[in-house]
Design a protein around this motif. Structure first.
Motif, mmCIF file in Angstrom:
data_model
loop_
_atom_site.group_PDB
_atom_site.id
_atom_site.type_symbol
_atom_site.label_atom_id
_atom_site.label_comp_id
_atom_site.label_asym_id
_atom_site.label_seq_id
_atom_site.Cartn_x
_atom_site.Cartn_y
_atom_site.Cartn_z
ATOM 1 N N PHE A 80 0.837 -1.201 0.000
ATOM 2 C CA PHE A 80 0.000 0.000 0.000
ATOM 3 C C PHE A 80 0.874 1.255 0.000
ATOM 4 C CE2 PHE A 80 -2.215 3.417 2.212
ATOM 5 C CZ PHE A 80 -3.422 3.457 1.534
ATOM 6 N N TYR A 81 1.845 1.301 0.910
ATOM 7 C CA TYR A 81 2.675 2.500 1.026
ATOM 8 C C TYR A 81 3.480 2.756 -0.237
ATOM 9 C CZ TYR A 81 2.294 4.610 5.643
ATOM 10 O OH TYR A 81 1.873 5.325 6.728
ATOM 11 N N PHE A 82 4.037 1.695 -0.816
ATOM 12 C CA PHE A 82 4.950 1.898 -1.937
ATOM 13 C C PHE A 82 4.244 1.968 -3.289
ATOM 14 C CE2 PHE A 82 7.894 0.341 1.304
ATOM 15 C CZ PHE A 82 8.904 1.283 1.191
ATOM 16 N N ASN A 83 3.052 1.405 -3.412
ATOM 17 C CA ASN A 83 2.406 1.341 -4.727
ATOM 18 C C ASN A 83 1.069 2.068 -4.831
ATOM 19 O OD1 ASN A 83 4.512 -0.281 -5.592
ATOM 20 N ND2 ASN A 83 3.447 -2.186 -5.080
ATOM 21 N N ARG A 84 0.361 2.264 -3.726
ATOM 22 C CA ARG A 84 -1.000 2.812 -3.824
ATOM 23 C C ARG A 84 -1.167 4.184 -3.197
ATOM 24 N NH1 ARG A 84 -5.280 -2.197 -3.208
ATOM 25 N NH2 ARG A 84 -3.945 -3.832 -4.085
ATOM 26 N N LEU A 85 -0.417 4.475 -2.155
ATOM 27 C CA LEU A 85 -0.660 5.707 -1.405
ATOM 28 C C LEU A 85 -0.441 6.950 -2.259
ATOM 29 C CD1 LEU A 85 -1.287 7.259 1.161
ATOM 30 C CD2 LEU A 85 1.114 6.991 1.847
ATOM 31 N N GLN A 86 0.726 7.097 -2.867
ATOM 32 C CA GLN A 86 1.010 8.319 -3.619
ATOM 33 C C GLN A 86 0.114 8.494 -4.853
ATOM 34 O OE1 GLN A 86 2.684 10.754 -2.336
ATOM 35 N NE2 GLN A 86 3.075 9.419 -0.573
ATOM 36 N N PRO A 87 -0.164 7.454 -5.645
ATOM 37 C CA PRO A 87 -1.125 7.634 -6.734
ATOM 38 C C PRO A 87 -2.508 8.069 -6.241
ATOM 39 C CG PRO A 87 0.145 5.641 -7.092
ATOM 40 C CD PRO A 87 0.495 6.115 -5.715
ATOM 41 N N GLY A 88 -2.950 7.484 -5.116
ATOM 42 C CA GLY A 88 -4.251 7.873 -4.576
ATOM 43 C C GLY A 88 -4.279 9.309 -4.113
ATOM 44 N N LEU A 89 -3.225 9.744 -3.425
ATOM 45 C CA LEU A 89 -3.154 11.131 -2.980
ATOM 46 C C LEU A 89 -3.054 12.082 -4.168
ATOM 47 C CD1 LEU A 89 -0.719 10.820 0.067
ATOM 48 C CD2 LEU A 89 -3.208 11.103 0.127
ATOM 49 N N LEU A 297 4.622 16.185 -1.384
ATOM 50 C CA LEU A 297 5.180 14.879 -1.013
ATOM 51 C C LEU A 297 5.501 14.799 0.474
ATOM 52 C CD1 LEU A 297 7.537 13.752 -3.917
ATOM 53 C CD2 LEU A 297 5.478 12.630 -3.078
ATOM 54 N N GLU A 298 6.019 15.901 1.035
ATOM 55 C CA GLU A 298 6.284 15.912 2.478
ATOM 56 C C GLU A 298 5.006 15.624 3.265
ATOM 57 O OE1 GLU A 298 8.327 19.206 4.163
ATOM 58 O OE2 GLU A 298 9.805 19.337 2.557
ATOM 59 N N SER A 299 3.905 16.263 2.844
ATOM 60 C CA SER A 299 2.628 16.091 3.552
ATOM 61 C C SER A 299 2.022 14.723 3.309
ATOM 62 C CB SER A 299 1.639 17.177 3.099
ATOM 63 O OG SER A 299 2.147 18.464 3.356
ATOM 64 N N GLY A 300 2.396 14.083 2.203
ATOM 65 C CA GLY A 300 1.839 12.789 1.847
ATOM 66 C C GLY A 300 2.603 11.605 2.392
ATOM 67 N N TRP A 301 3.620 11.890 3.202
ATOM 68 C CA TRP A 301 4.353 10.770 3.818
ATOM 69 C C TRP A 301 4.975 11.287 5.107
ATOM 70 C CZ3 TRP A 301 5.834 6.096 0.750
ATOM 71 C CH2 TRP A 301 6.438 5.105 1.547
ATOM 72 N N ILE A 302 4.193 11.324 6.157
ATOM 73 C CA ILE A 302 4.685 11.823 7.445
ATOM 74 C C ILE A 302 4.640 10.707 8.484
ATOM 75 C CG2 ILE A 302 4.224 14.257 7.066
ATOM 76 C CD1 ILE A 302 1.614 13.936 8.578
ATOM 77 N N GLY A 303 5.037 9.530 8.043
ATOM 78 C CA GLY A 303 5.085 8.394 8.947
ATOM 79 C C GLY A 303 3.840 7.542 8.860
ATOM 80 N N THR A 304 3.768 6.561 9.738
ATOM 81 C CA THR A 304 2.635 5.644 9.752
ATOM 82 C C THR A 304 1.424 6.333 10.357
ATOM 83 O OG1 THR A 304 4.154 3.791 10.037
ATOM 84 C CG2 THR A 304 1.826 3.391 10.515
ATOM 85 N N ARG A 305 0.459 6.601 9.533
ATOM 86 C CA ARG A 305 -0.770 7.254 9.960
ATOM 87 C C ARG A 305 -1.886 6.842 9.023
ATOM 88 N NH1 ARG A 305 -2.623 11.473 7.145
ATOM 89 N NH2 ARG A 305 -3.441 12.586 8.944
ATOM 90 N N ASP A 306 -3.099 7.236 9.354
ATOM 91 C CA ASP A 306 -4.260 6.913 8.532
ATOM 92 C C ASP A 306 -4.463 8.019 7.492
ATOM 93 O OD1 ASP A 306 -6.637 6.165 7.427
ATOM 94 O OD2 ASP A 306 -7.780 6.148 9.300
ATOM 95 N N TYR A 307 -4.176 7.735 6.242
ATOM 96 C CA TYR A 307 -4.330 8.695 5.151
ATOM 97 C C TYR A 307 -5.694 8.573 4.462
ATOM 98 C CZ TYR A 307 0.738 9.302 5.549
ATOM 99 O OH TYR A 307 2.004 9.564 6.015
ATOM 100 N N SER A 308 -6.567 7.727 4.983
ATOM 101 C CA SER A 308 -7.793 7.402 4.249
ATOM 102 C C SER A 308 -8.688 8.607 4.005
ATOM 103 C CB SER A 308 -8.579 6.312 4.996
ATOM 104 O OG SER A 308 -8.952 6.741 6.293
ATOM 105 N N VAL A 312 -10.292 9.714 -0.130
ATOM 106 C CA VAL A 312 -11.684 9.488 -0.527
ATOM 107 C C VAL A 312 -12.272 10.633 -1.343
ATOM 108 C CG1 VAL A 312 -12.160 7.967 1.417
ATOM 109 C CG2 VAL A 312 -12.587 10.423 1.651
ATOM 110 N N VAL A 313 -11.467 11.613 -1.733
ATOM 111 C CA VAL A 313 -12.005 12.738 -2.509
ATOM 112 C C VAL A 313 -12.747 12.268 -3.766
ATOM 113 C CG1 VAL A 313 -11.417 14.857 -3.765
ATOM 114 C CG2 VAL A 313 -10.323 14.357 -1.560
ATOM 115 N N PRO A 314 -12.249 11.265 -4.512
ATOM 116 C CA PRO A 314 -13.037 10.782 -5.666
ATOM 117 C C PRO A 314 -14.418 10.271 -5.264
ATOM 118 C CG PRO A 314 -10.777 9.998 -5.813
ATOM 119 C CD PRO A 314 -10.923 10.598 -4.454
#
Length: 456
Positions: A80-89, A297-308, A312-314
């Motif tokens: 999730f972190y390496f393949n899905r998080l940044q495209p989703g954000l 990018l800084e805001s999109g990876w600030i450690g282990t947290r819930d980015y959900s 969900v904007v889409p």
């Protein structure tokens, strides 16, 4: 543009500027009243909830999408972190970019809330004072109406670094934009006294308490004319409540919560940074692995947290698309209905609105009967708690001290010193406001006032 952005846009079916390939879709069926009720069935049905402005509201379909994102993370966190998080954000940022008319998706970062966005901008200002880019004693201007947490942040970051903080003493009740513009100009002149420069102006788009729509475009233009270095618009209540066009407004920084009037779950906001401003110098207060790679990018990876809530904007856009006119239609209907309900309450109580309808959005201030004797912020909180516990009505109350020449009498007719801030959004019904009207009538008929209410 960072290579990861290019890769993300490709993976996400969009181009490098966040534009997604448009495919024809069948027009969604308009949402029904029953479906709206079902979307918000998780609300406490015993409460007249006319305070959407404080925490917002998230429909069940979006909560389900959030849960799906959470489960994707929990199922395989590394993937999730390496393949899905940044495209989703990136997808969420691209949608926000279109809604607010930013010039580039890299001007949009997603953060927890508007308070976090303020910390990012004010941290940058404090560094400028500490490192000598700004002179000690140069001014930062903010509105008297500014949100309490932002006021404290300005003092915590800027005053401690040597900045001189000046408040614009805005009137309330207010009758016109001209009153606001006049006071703002006077304060800028004060800020420039004794050879100072005004380095930053912090301007609300929609103030919280009391709630008033501020002419941000005009105030930003005045700042440019008067040589103010940077303009930060704190628009926590704006997106989904008023039109937002960041290029037209022209500020350097603009933030708004997505969980108040845009149906996201708590908590998520965007921070827009004009590329011509000091965008490369902004950093998230939580330093993590992406430090130095740009604020998005800084805001999109600030450690282990819930980015959900940021992902969900889409799904929110799909929910909004079920309403006639989309977000513009929702915004228009909310404004019309809150003005109607505000006028109804003012007439029932023999009071008045805190500002003209054109200076309101999806919230409006209504004066309470003076005999309730709201004589302090503590009284306002006591009365708010009493309405919640006794009448199941949730509404914020604002205390406005008597003006010169007004007297708060113990008996007879009193000046208005208390105001309710009512909100209207898609789940509200007229009965919610009738319950508030009747609760206040009952208090007045029984001779209640704030001196008689216990504080807890």
């Amino acid at each position: 543009m960072d290579r990861r952005h290019r890769d993300d846009s490709a993976d996400n079916g969009g181009d490098a500027n966040g534009q997604r390939e448009k495919r024809p879709r069948p027009a969604p069926r308009a949402i029904s009243a029953a479906e709206i009720a079902e979307e918000f069935a998780h609300h406490d049905s015993s409460v007249a909830r006319i305070n959407n402005g404080s925490f917002g509201s998230c429909p069940a379909s979006v909560l389900a999408a959030q849960r799906s994102w959470q489960l994707q993370f929990l199922r395989q966190p590394d993937e999730f972190y390496f393949n899905r998080l940044q495209p989703g954000l990136f997808h969420s940022r691209a949608l926000v970019k279109e809604i607010i008319n930013a010039a580039d998706v890299d001007e949009v970062a997603l953060v927890d809330n508007a308070t976090t966005a303020a910390a990012i901008v004010l941290q940058h200002a404090s560094w400028a004072f500490a490192e000598g880019a700004f002179r000690k004693g140069d001014a930062v201007v903010m509105l008297h109406y500014a949100y309490g947490a932002v006021k404290k942040s300005i003092h915590a970051y800027v005053a401690r670094a040597g900045g001189h903080v000046i408040e614009v003493p805005l009137p309330f009740p207010v009758s016109s934009n001209e009153e606001i513009v006049r006071e703002f100009r006077k304060t800028l002149e004060l800020g420039k006294a004794n050879g100072r420069r005004v380095r930053l102006a912090v301007i609300d788009h929609v103030t919280s308490m009391p709630s008033v729509v501020i002419p941000v475009k005009e105030l930003t233009r005045i700042c440019r004319e008067e040589g103010v270095d940077q303009v930060f618009v704190d628009a926590a209540h704006a997106i989904g409540s008023v039109e937002v066009d960041v290029q037209d407004i022209g500020a350097d920084f603009y933030t708004s919560n997505l969980h108040k009037w845009f149906f996201c779950p708590p908590s998520v906001a965007f921070l827009y940074t004009n590329k011509s401003s000091a965008s490369s110098c902004l950093h998230h207060p939580v330093v993590s692995h992406e430090y130095g790679n740009g604020l998005p990018l800084e805001s999109g990876w600030i450690g282990t947290r819930d980015y959900s809530s940021q992902l969900v904007v889409p799904s929110v856009m799909e929910f909004i698309g079920r309403f006639e006119g989309g977000i513009e239609g929702i915004r228009k209907r909310n404004h019309e209905k809150v003005v109607e309900m505000g006028k109804m309450l003012a007439e029932a109580w023999g009071t008045f609105l805190g500002s003209p309808p054109e200076m309101c959005c999806s919230m409006i201030m209504v004066g309470l009967p003076g005999c309730l004797r709201v004589s302090s912020e503590k009284d306002a909180m006591k009365l708010r708690s009493f309405l919640r516990e006794k009448f199941k009505v949730e509404v914020p109350i604002y205390y406005q001290p008597p003006k010169d020449g007004e007297v708060l009498e113990k008996d007879g007719n009193n000046c208005v010193t208390g105001y309710v801030r009512i909100s209207h959004t898609v789940y509200n019904a007229e009965g919610d406001y009738h319950r508030l009207r009747d609760a206040v009538h009952n208090l007045v008929a029984d001779g209640y006032n704030c001196d008689m209410l216990s504080s807890k």
